[in-house]
Every structure is written in structure tokens, then in C-alpha cells.
Design an enzyme around this catalytic site. Structure first.
Site, mmCIF file in Angstrom:
data_model
loop_
_atom_site.group_PDB
_atom_site.id
_atom_site.type_symbol
_atom_site.label_atom_id
_atom_site.label_comp_id
_atom_site.label_asym_id
_atom_site.label_seq_id
_atom_site.Cartn_x
_atom_site.Cartn_y
_atom_site.Cartn_z
ATOM 1 N N GLY A 56 0.799 -1.205 0.000
ATOM 2 C CA GLY A 56 0.000 0.000 0.000
ATOM 3 C C GLY A 56 0.840 1.266 0.000
ATOM 4 O O GLY A 56 0.540 2.231 -0.706
ATOM 5 N N SER A 81 -8.022 5.314 3.251
ATOM 6 C CA SER A 81 -6.603 4.941 3.205
ATOM 7 C C SER A 81 -6.296 4.574 1.759
ATOM 8 O O SER A 81 -6.497 3.430 1.325
ATOM 9 C CB SER A 81 -6.339 3.760 4.147
ATOM 10 O OG SER A 81 -4.986 3.365 4.071
ATOM 11 N N THR A 82 -5.837 5.580 0.986
ATOM 12 C CA THR A 82 -5.671 5.371 -0.454
ATOM 13 C C THR A 82 -4.613 4.337 -0.780
ATOM 14 O O THR A 82 -4.683 3.698 -1.829
ATOM 15 C CB THR A 82 -5.317 6.696 -1.143
ATOM 16 O OG1 THR A 82 -4.141 7.240 -0.536
ATOM 17 C CG2 THR A 82 -6.444 7.691 -1.025
ATOM 18 N N CYS A 83 -3.630 4.174 0.105
ATOM 19 C CA CYS A 83 -2.577 3.196 -0.189
ATOM 20 C C CYS A 83 -3.120 1.773 -0.190
ATOM 21 O O CYS A 83 -2.531 0.872 -0.792
ATOM 22 C CB CYS A 83 -1.418 3.335 0.790
ATOM 23 S SG CYS A 83 -1.895 3.268 2.520
ATOM 24 N N TYR A 84 -4.261 1.553 0.496
ATOM 25 C CA TYR A 84 -4.873 0.224 0.516
ATOM 26 C C TYR A 84 -6.234 0.208 -0.162
ATOM 27 O O TYR A 84 -6.964 -0.777 -0.060
ATOM 28 C CB TYR A 84 -5.007 -0.276 1.959
ATOM 29 C CG TYR A 84 -3.671 -0.483 2.644
ATOM 30 C CD1 TYR A 84 -2.836 -1.535 2.276
ATOM 31 C CD2 TYR A 84 -3.232 0.406 3.620
ATOM 32 C CE1 TYR A 84 -1.607 -1.719 2.888
ATOM 33 C CE2 TYR A 84 -2.009 0.234 4.235
ATOM 34 C CZ TYR A 84 -1.190 -0.826 3.860
ATOM 35 O OH TYR A 84 0.032 -0.999 4.453
#
Length: 899
Positions: free
Chosen positions: A578, A865-868
Site C-alpha cells: 500500500g 486509506s488510499t494506499c490500501y
């Protein structure tokens, strides 16, 4: 009637004329070597035309005698470089033509010349010369003779390294000069228009099997110039055909009439051209008169339009107004199975092997000429004025080329059997590519047209991907399969595969590459083979550049990112993929921001990204752009979408394609309009006071760049205005961008093979990078969503969530997707390909019972949570609350910090 020796005199004269053709007409530079007083006698109608008739009647014997001749007292290399038939060809042309190089006036044929016999004789000699050239090439290939400049050889290809041989060759080409002067073609066409045969006469001559008629037909002229075009190309591969193509392209009516012949044959029930007389090419059926009448109106209208265009190009006014009433014709055929069949041209379903020799020559001539014309034909002429062809004809041309090229690969595995196939297919592929790129920019063909030939029998995706990789590998390692016509279908014409299938092939290529890396011991993820980097949030571009730029293709390995906050403190958390995604999206957001200085936006409404010309003045500017190429390559390799699109002109450079005038409209619409104004200016262009320079403003200073040496002293006139227009376009579209595109490309191909990129056009590349349409498929997203923290598909809040986004506007749905994933577009092949999976996580928020009775709901805002790719959704109880909170969150352009 038949030609016989009574046409030229008594029987005892026949042998004398044969000797004259064999020994006298084959003398190199005959017209220059003879005393000037003798030339009029050789040009006289009582000598030249009868000699050509005997040449046609006794051609087998004459050619046999010619092959036995020696150098005849001329330099030894002359007969080795040019056979006797070649000298006879050049001498006949110079005896038949009267022209003055210095006067600039158009030439003319000698008095009394039988143009029909002249064309047939020159065509026959040309065919003999072409056969000799083919034999030379075959011998060279068999002997594996190197073709570098240091090789001293007698071959006519570009292996002639010796200066004397090169000078000799060019002096021979100079003897053929009348052939590429427009008066030569115009005079022949005038003879055809005067001597058109009736339908009854055509049938009679065909039944009599007349081989050499004194009547001249248009097809005879077309075959004549097809041979000449191939000879010029062979004698001077680097641009040798340009003079011929210029003449053919800009002679009013020629291209239109040539297409009329092909169209009436390929799109009718007449079938293939007959192999016999060339008269049968036009009159092979009783229905031909109807077809000619049907074509006559189109040819006449398009021909008059083309005259007007030429007058405007030359700066002359026209007394006839061009009919601009044609709108862009929509496709006339529905998108169904019948539409696919309609665009699959039946006579070409076996490629070049299914057509006759003469048809192949006419196709070659048409493809080469039209491809040349397309380079200077602007969109106003193509779409609005519809010259030289109306859009329905353009679609037929495309379907013809598409079917021909596809079936060449399908039936012959890309190999060209026969001597005429390779020039034909090279020209057909080039013409098809030019039309396809124009359609990509401004659609004029229905989608089924491009897919039609391969609809029923195209290869499975995995097989096509492996074939494409095999061909690309051969090209990289110098195999003989370097010509696009010798590769697989997917290599030369990938557009016959639907875009979605080509995206699957692209992912298949990456999958195969990852497998090969694992087998080679390269690994990714959280293991010793991954790359560890530490990134400061407020120096993300600089830190990424410093730590990753030198890695090259090693960037294919996993990246383990540790972030340092703006306060200088390490951020907690492990990177399971992520954070790598967050790093790529954040660094691209920062580096591609116009305020950073490396990229700017086009002045069009799309505001597409293009390198800033001042980037070269920024510290490490070119190296930074190369690094960004690697960042984009890493995103493509990992399937991570970036919410950016590049200028189509810039992408064209990455795909190795040249940009032409009309593409300037996507980069600088105002400059494009100004250039088109100059191109169609009715008065004297010199009145506009232009010169061959371009002025730009850099850092507040005006910088003048010359378009050619001494350009500031060269005024733009009516005569050189086209040169000026295309020089400006070339500077803006190619020369100015190329250094930055080359740098970006070097970084990109460290991770993405050029052969993978070749599957797509410029707009498709942007879709590959940033996703699909500007809306999302709610049902597809719902079917590919994961629930965590206690949510399930049956949870009340989840049901309210899907009801809410179903009612959103398309723009709002895209904003939601950007809020969660950092990209506003869906994956091209659907949300099942989104990595990590779209997730909705439960955020429990208890509301007191009395508060709920009083109408209160959860106050907390959603976060992400943009990374995930995770939406953290509070447990809202009411649909109105969920909708309002969700819209507030996605419009606030924030994620983690929301509460």
C-alpha cells in the site's frame, strides 16, 4: 485487329528494326552521345512509333539478343549496373519527350507519337528491368553480401558505396526525368479522355485476345507508373520515389480515377481482374458500363474539388467555389454481424495471393500515392471539404487495406510470396497506419470496420501475446524479421484486436516477465530482493530521484517505503504494497504539477500534460524527466492507476511515431488555425510578412529560432508557404519535444518493453495509464468489494452506501473513487483488476438512543486509506446522513485527516 509487320513496312524491314532496337537503342546515353543533327531523324514519327511496334511484336527475340550484348565500348560498369533493357527504356523516353530543363516550361511528346504503343513499350522494358533488379537482389541475399558503405559491389541496391557508382546511378535516374514531370502524366491522361473505348469495342478486343492495342486506357497508364515507381525506389531507396509520388499525388483526378477502377472491382460482383489483357481490368463484365456511370459523378465532383484545393495550395484563387456542405458522414451501416461482413472485403480475403498481378500493381500504386498525399492533407480538406474522397469512400479504402493486410499475415504468416507482394504490402501498411491514426484523432470509421477481418478467426490472447513477443525478440536481436510486414498480425496491425483484449495481452506480457524474473532469481516484496527507501514527505520527488533513478530495470522489484513526516519523525507502519502505491501516486502528483516546472498543460480544454520547454534549464531537468518515465513505467508494471493524461503529441513520440500538421490542433489550437489560414490564403502570402523563424517567450525574454539555416532572411511566399507551414509544425510537434520525449522514453522502457507499448495508440496509452471512462460501473464495483471490521454485504450501512452511490452523478462517483484509490477512473478490465481490492472498513460509532429518537445520526465523516484502496465508513443509520457526509468528504479533497 492485330498488330503485324504490315504496320511498319515490308518483311525485310522487320529484321532491320529488330537490330536497331537491339544494338542502337541500348547504347548508354544515346541522346547525349549522338550529334544533335541526327536526333530529329530518330524522333520522327516514321521511325520512333514503328520501332516501338516492332519492339512489342518481337520482344522475346529482342530481349534474348539484348541479354547477349557486351559493354559496347562504354565504361565497363555501365552494363553491369544497368542492363540493356534499362538503357533502351531511358533512350526511348528521351526520344519520345521534348523538354527544356532550364526554361521551366512544360514539355510535350514528339509529333506523331503513338502514345498507346509508347506506354506499352516502356512498361514492357520496365518489367524487364524490374526482373533484372529482382534477380540482383536475390543473388545478393543468397551470397550474403554485406550492404555497408565500404563494400564495392555492382549491385543496384543501397550497397553502392563507391562515389563513382553512386554518381553514375544518379545520372541514369536523371535520364528518366520526363516521367516525373506533371506534363507527361497530363498528356497521357488527355489521350485517354479522347480515345475512350466503347463497351462493344472493349468486348470485341477482349474476345480477339488483343495483346497490344494502339488505344490507350487509364489502367495502362496506372500499370506504367506502377513499374516506374518501383524502378525509382530500387535505384534510389532513400527518397528516390518522391518525384514520382509528387506528380501522381498532385495531378488532379488521377488518384480519384485510380480508386474508381479499384472500387468498381473490389466492391462489386465483378470479382477479380482478369489476368489477360489490361483492357479487361475495366471491361471484364457486361455490368461495367453501369459501374463506370455510377463512379463518373463521384470522380467528376471529387476531381473538381481537388483542383480547387491545389489552387489554394499554390496560392491561386479559384473561380469555382468548393462545396463544403458535406458534414461528417456517420457510418451508414448498423453495428451487427452484417456490418462486420460488409467491411470484410471478399476479393482480398486471401491477401495478395488472391489477386492478379495487375490488380496488385494498381493497389501498390494507389497505396503509395495516397499515403504520400495523406502527409499534406489537412483535416479541413479531409473531413469538411472531403477531397479527394468523400468519407464513405474513405471507409471503403480503409476496409480494403485492412482486409488486405490482415489476410496477408493470416494466410502467408507475414511472408510475401512473389516479387510484387513486398512493395505492395509495405505501401498498404503505411497507408493503413496513416488512416488509422487520423481516425484515432477524429473518428470517421465505425469500430466494426477495424475489427472486421479478424472477427471470426483471430488468435487467442495468450497465443497472440507469445507470437508478438517472439517477433519483437527477433527484431531486438537483429533477425531478418525487421519489416513490420514480416511479423505477426498483432505486431503490424494490433487494432484488429479489441482494445480490451490488447489490455489483457499487456497484462499477460507483464505476467510472463515476472515469471521469467522469478526463474532468474529476481524477487519482489518484503524479502532481501526488495528495494528499501526512506522518503521525506516534503521532499518526495528529490528523495525518490536520488534513491531510485540509478536502478534502471531493477525497479521491477518490490519497493519497501518508509515515510518521514514533515516534522522529521518516522511514520509508523509496514509496507505491504500500500505504501508503495501511495509513494507512486504522491510523487507523480507532485512532479507532474505544472508549478514544479518539469511539465506544463496544453492550452486545450483537456489540459493534458506535456514537457515544459524550460525543463532543460532546471537543475537535473532532463534526468528528472527520465526518472519520471521510470515512475510511470513502474505504475504500468504494477497495474497502479495514475490520475493523469499526457498530450497525444507527446505520447506519439513515446510510441515512436511522427506527428503531422493536424495534430498541432491538440497542442496549440491558435497556432494551428493560423497555419491553416496561411495554407489556404487566397492572396500573395508575401503580404503577411513572415519569415522562416519561430518566436517564443522564455522567462520573459523573446527567443527567435530559425526553422532552417538563414531562415530569418528567407521570406515566406506563395511558392514556399507549404514548406514554411510544415517546418513550423515539425518544430512544435517533433523537434522541440523530442529531447524530453527521448529522456522519458529511456526511463519508461527500463520497465515496459517497446513492443508492449506498440499495441496501443496515443489515446489508448492514456487509458492504460489512468483507467477507463469518466464513470464507474456500480454493479461491477459492488461485486468486487471486500468488507472488513464487521461489515458484510447485508449490513444496513452497506445497503445504504450502495443506494447512495447509485444515485450519485457520474462526476460524484468518480470523485468517490479518487477519494478512496487516488484515481478517478476505474481499471480498464474492471474492478477485479484493482490492486489492492476495493475495501469498505467498518468504523463503529455509537449514538445514544435518545439522540437517535431525536433524529441525530453519526457525526463522524468517512475517511480513506488510499494506499490500501480502503474506505473507512462510519455506521450511519440514515440514508440522508450517509449521502451528505460522503459528499462532504469527497469534495473536501482529504482522506486520513478527516474525522
Amino acid at each position: 485487329m492485330r498488330l503485324d509487320i504490315s504496320d511498319v513496312g515490308l518483311l525485310d524491314m522487320k529484321e532491320a528494326v529488330e537490330q536497331y532496337c537491339t544494338h542502337f537503342l541500348t547504347v548508354p546515353w544515346l541522346a547525349k552521345r549522338l550529334p544533335a543533327v541526327l536526333l530529329p531523324a530518330l524522333k520522327h514519327e516514321s521511325v520512333l512509333s514503328p520501332s516501338l511496334k516492332i519492339l512489342m511484336i518481337s520482344k522475346e527475340k529482342i530481349f534474348s539478343d539484348m541479354s547477349k550484348l557486351g559493354p559496347s565500348g562504354v565504361p565497363s560498369y555501365s552494363s553491369e549496373l544497368i542492363p540493356c533493357a534499362g538503357w533502351a527504356l531511358a533512350n526511348i523516353i528521351n526520344l519520345a519527350a521534348e523538354y527544356d530543363n532550364d526554361s521551366g516550361l512544360p514539355g510535350h511528346f514528339v509529333r506523331g507519337l503513338d502514345c498507346g504503343v509508347y506506354v506499352l513499350a516502356v512498361t514492357t522494358l520496365s518489367e524487364n528491368l524490374m526482373q533484372w533488379l529482382a534477380n540482383v537482389r536475390q543473388t545478393q541475399e543468397n551470397d550474403e553480401v554485406p550492404c555497408d558503405e565500404s563494400t564495392e559491389t555492382v549491385y543496384l541496391d543501397n550497397s553502392l558505396g563507391d562515389a563513382a557508382f553512386g554518381s553514375f546511378r544518379m545520372s541514369y535516374i536523371e535520364l528518366l526525368k520526363p516521367l516525373h514531370q506533371q506534363w507527361h502524366l497530363m498528356k497521357l491522361l488527355a489521350v485517354v479522355n479522347k480515345d475512350v473505348l466503347s463497351k462493344e469495342a472493349d468486348i470485341f478486343l477482349a474476345n480477339q485476345k488483343l495483346e497490344y492495342s494502339e488505344k490507350l486506357g487509364f489502367v495502362d497508364i496506372a500499370v506504367f507508373y506502377s513499374c516506374i515507381l518501383e524502378i525509382f525506389s530500387s535505384l534510389n531507396p532513400l527518397g528516390g520515389s518522391l518525384p514520382i509520388l509528387n506528380t501522381l499525388s498532385f495531378t488532379p483526378g488521377f488518384l480519384v480515377e485510380l480508386w474508381g477502377v479499384l472500387e468498381s472491382t473490389l466492391f462489386s460482383k465483378i470479382g477479380h481482374f482478369a489476368e489477360g489483357t489490361r483492357a479487361n481490368v475495366i471491361s471484364g463484365s457486361q455490368d461495367v458500363a453501369v459501374l463506370e456511370k455510377k463512379q463518373g459523378r463521384v470522380i467528376k465532383d471529387a476531381g473538381s474539388k481537388w483542383v480547387s484545393v491545389l489552387q489554394k495550395i499554390s496560392g491561386k484563387s479559384s473561380s469555382t467555389e468548393v462545396d463544403c456542405s458535406h458534414a461528417m458522414d456517420p457510418p451508414r451501416h448498423p453495428v451487427n454481424d452484417d456490418a462486420y461482413d460488409y467491411w470484410d472485403v471478399e476479393p482480398l480475403r486471401h491477401g495478395p495471393e488472391g489477386i492478379s498481378k495487375d490488380v496488385a500493381r494498381l493497389l501498390h500504386l494507389f497505396c503509395a500515392t495516397y499515403a504520400h498525399l495523406l502527409l499534406v492533407l489537412d483535416d479541413i480538406e479531409f473531413y469538411e471539404k472531403q477531397v479527394p474522397f468523400v468519407l464513405e469512400q474513405q471507409r471503403r479504402i480503409v476496409s480494403m487495406l485492412n482486409t488486405l493486410v490482415y489476410n496477408c499475415f493470416s494466410y502467408n504468416n507475414g511472408q510475401h510470396k512473389g516479387q510484387n507482394s513486398k512493395p505492395l504490402m509495405d505501401a498498404a501498411v503505411r497507408c493503413l497506419h496513416l488512416l488509422y491514426e487520423r481516425d484515432c484523432r477524429h473518428r470517421f470509421c465505425p469500430p466494426p470496420l477495424w475489427l472486421a477481418p479478424a472477427r471470426k478467426n483471430r488468435l487467442p490472447i495468450a497465443v497472440a501475446a507469445r507470437a508478438h513477443e517472439a517477433v519483437s525478440t527477433n527484431v531486438r536481436f537483429g533477425d531478418t524479421l525487421t519489416n513490420p510486414c514480416l511479423g505477426s498480425v498483432i505486431t503490424a496491425i494490433p487494432h484488429v484486436f479489441p482494445f480490451e483484449e490488447r489490455v489483457q495481452m499487456f497484462r499477460e506480457f507483464i505476467k510472463m516477465d515476472k515469471v521469467s524474473r522469478r526463474m532468474a532469481g529476481e524477487v519482489g516484496g518484503l524479502c532481501p530482493g526488495s528495494i528499501e527507501i526512506v522518503i521525506r514527505r516534503d521532499h518526495i520527488v528529490e528523495d525518490g530521484f536520488r534513491q531510485l533513478n540509478s536502478l534502471g530495470s531493477r525497479l521491477k522489484s518490490g519497493i519497501n517505503v518508509s515515510f518521514v513526516s514533515e516534522c522529521g519523525l518516522p511514520e509508523a507502519g509496514l509496507d505491504y504494497g500500500g505504501l508503495s502505491k501511495e509513494f507512486l501516486t504522491d510523487i507523480s502528483r507532485k512532479a507532474f504539477d505544472p508549478e514544479y516546472g518539469l511539465f506544463t498543460q496544453t492550452s486545450t480544454s483537456e489540459r493534458l500534460l506535456i514537457p515544459n520547454v524550460t525543463a532543460k534549464l532546471v537543475e537535473n531537468g532532463i534526468q528528472m524527466i527520465e526518472f519520471l518515465g521510470r515512475v510511470v513505467g513502474k505504475a504500468l508494471y504494477e497495474g497502479i492507476l495514475l490520475d493523469y493524461s499526457f498530450s497525444l503529441v507527446f505520447v506519439q513520440k513515446l510510441l515512436g511515431r511522427y506527428s503531422f500538421l493536424d495534430e498541432l490542433s491538440t497542442l496549440d489550437p491558435e497556432l494551428y488555425r493560423n497555419l491553416i489560414y496561411v495554407k489556404h490564403f487566397d492572396g500573395d502570402v508575401k503580404e503577411l510578412s513572415l519569415d522562416f523563424t519561430v518566436t517564443e517567450e522564455l522567462f520573459g525574454q523573446r527567443v527567435v529560432t530559425e526553422l532552417k539555416p538563414g531562415g530569418k532572411n528567407v521570406a515566406v511566399t506563395t511558392e514556399n508557404s507549404l514548406q514554411y507551414i510544415y517546418a513550423i509544425a515539425d518544430y512544435k510537434l517533433n523537434r522541440q519535444i523530442l529531447p524530453f520525449a527521448n529522456a522519458f522514453y529511456r526511463g519508461l522502457i527500463d520497465l515496459i518493453s517497446p513492443s508492449w507499448l506498440s499495441l496501443f495508440n496515443a489515446s489508448e496509452f492514456n487509458q492504460l495509464l489512468s483507467g477507463g471512462e469518466h464513470d464507474i460501473d456500480v454493479l461491477d464495483l459492488r461485486n468486487n468489494t471486500r468488507y472488513t471490521g464487521g461489515y458484510s454485504e447485508g449490513s444496513r450501512t452497506i445497503k445504504l452506501f450502495w443506494e447512495a452511490i447509485t444515485g450519485f452523478e457520474p462526476k460524484e462517483r468518480c470523485m468517490l473513487l479518487k477519494f478512496v484509490t487516488s484515481c478517478s477512473r476505474a481499471p480498464l478490465l474492471g474492478f477485479k483488476h484493482l490492486q489492492p481490492t476495493f475495501t469498505i472498513h467498518k468504523v463503529a460509532c455509537d449514538v445514544p438512543l435518545l439522540a437517535m429518537i431525536g433524529g441525530q445520526d453519526v457525526d463522524r465523516l468517512p475517511s480513506a486509506s488510499t494506499c490500501y484502496n480502503t474506505l473507512k465508513l462510519p455506521t450511519y443509520k440514515r440514508a440522508s446522513t450517509l449521502r451528505s457526509k460522503l459528499l462532504y468528504a469527497i469534495n473536501s479533497n482529504a482522506g486520513f485527516e478527516l474525522s
